[in-house]
Enzyme design. Sequence first.
Site, short mmCIF file in Angstrom:
data_model
loop_
_atom_site.label_atom_id
_atom_site.label_comp_id
_atom_site.label_asym_id
_atom_site.label_seq_id
_atom_site.Cartn_x
_atom_site.Cartn_y
_atom_site.Cartn_z
N GLY A 67 79.51 86.89 -40.48
CA GLY A 67 80.00 85.52 -40.52
C GLY A 67 79.37 84.69 -41.63
N CYS B 78 73.68 71.99 -37.18
CA CYS B 78 73.32 71.74 -38.58
C CYS B 78 73.14 70.26 -38.90
CB CYS B 78 74.37 72.36 -39.50
SG CYS B 78 76.05 72.23 -38.89
N GLY C 73 80.76 74.52 -42.22
CA GLY C 73 80.21 74.27 -40.89
C GLY C 73 81.12 74.80 -39.80
N LYS D 119 76.35 65.99 -29.65
CA LYS D 119 75.28 66.96 -29.94
C LYS D 119 74.16 66.29 -30.74
CE LYS D 119 78.19 71.04 -30.43
NZ LYS D 119 78.87 71.89 -31.40
N ARG E 24 84.51 65.28 -41.40
CA ARG E 24 84.65 66.52 -42.19
C ARG E 24 85.17 66.14 -43.57
NH1 ARG E 24 82.26 70.95 -40.63
NH2 ARG E 24 83.35 71.12 -38.66
N HIS F 212 75.99 69.59 -46.04
CA HIS F 212 76.30 68.38 -45.28
C HIS F 212 75.54 67.20 -45.88
CE1 HIS F 212 78.31 70.85 -42.49
NE2 HIS F 212 77.54 70.76 -41.43
N ASN G 127 74.14 73.37 -45.05
CA ASN G 127 74.35 73.58 -43.60
C ASN G 127 74.16 75.03 -43.19
OD1 ASN G 127 76.92 73.37 -45.26
ND2 ASN G 127 77.72 74.49 -43.49
#
Length: 356
Positions: free
Chosen positions: A25, A141, A172, A225, A247, A254, A327
């Site tokens: 990933g 992140c 992200g 979060k 975004r 970021h 990130n």
Amino acid sequence: MSICLKHSRKSQDVSGTVAVVGATGAVGGIVLDEIVKQKLPYGKLKLLASERSAGTIIEVAGQPITVELLEPEAFKGVDLVIASTPDEVAAEFVPWAVERGAVVVDESAFYRMNPDVPLVIPEVNAQAASEHKGIIASPNCSTTQMVVALHPLRNAAGLRQIIVSTYQAVSGAGLAANTETIENTHKVLKGQTGQVSVFQHDIAMNLIPQIGSHKEAGFTSEEVKMVRETHKIFGDDTIAINATCVRVPVLVGHSESIYCETEQPLELDEIKRLFSEADGVTLIDDLDNQEYPMPRPCADKPDVFVGRVRKDLHHECGISFWCVSDNLRKGAATNAVQIGKLLSESVAANLSLPNN
Ligand SMILES: NC(=O)c1ccc[n+]([C@@H]2O[C@H](COP(=O)([O-])OP(=O)(O)OC[C@H]3O[C@@H](n4cnc5c(N)ncnc54)[C@H](OP(=O)(O)O)[C@@H]3O)[C@@H](O)[C@H]2O)c1
């Protein structure tokens, strides 16, 4: 080379086998790079992913390694797991690894708020890692870079309030998000309509003021979060935190506009000194020479970058600054590998983790 990490037999030295779950990933690929860069000790490295990628060969430090299928017996003999998979995958496989004696450093959101799971940023709360019961979580992140930057200010003058607006890169949301952004940008530039599958809307030449789902009181899951994870890491849920997460069509890195109020006033010179001396923070702040952190120049670097530092014109304890970090690095892989290193070094030194 040996590491000693098994939570069930902390005093026993073992030859270290490290498993990287989600190795194919966006974060997993950087985990492999960080393992090499940070010289995480291991005797054997296992790479795990789904049946989609099992059999793929990935080169790590010049050695070709075949990706294996994520299944319970894959964790036999594994000491440390560094995992970056979707939440539902982590929910299922992490217990398989813990039951077989491994310590898991998990990047997903699934375990972060579990009271039995420390949520760790080594520069901020390394000591919390020693409380683990087999799982240590790495924060979101957007939370990580904000907390690393605020930590020296909080240590010096306390922290009452944070107001943050984020400008978050598409990576992200994983590798598929990068592909969608690049393909849709080409289409939009040709006057065509892009396909939308990862994001709620086409991100090409656009901004989306929604990251995650609607969680509560009009806030998204990403915004919630940032509040809850910051409270847990600082061990203080009295800090008033409001986040707006957006975004942006940036591939990596970021950015955050952060306003905070400390409990005691700090002079501007002192604030800049605190940033420039803090672990993991790099200050770039020279507006006259157009020098400040930006996502492209900060990509591929492990630090949290801070600039545009200003005192509030109306409140003696108010501070505004701009904060950028990769990130996939400090926001994910760098932090997780740092935790792995902390464990291997601290366990070798009888579990005496450093105080922050
Ligand atoms: N991206 C970031 O900036 C960032 C930052 C902090 C935390 N995180 C968290 O890190 C995690 C991974 O994010 P990412 O951006 O790397 O996502 P990604 O690019 O989509 O990668 C997901 C990885 O998980 C594996 N996977 C998916 N389903 C699986 C299954 N059923 N069994 C085994 N492996 C499976 C994939 O393997 P296959 O190749 O086999 O599909 C891939 O290696 C997420 O929880 C995310 O929230 C991401």
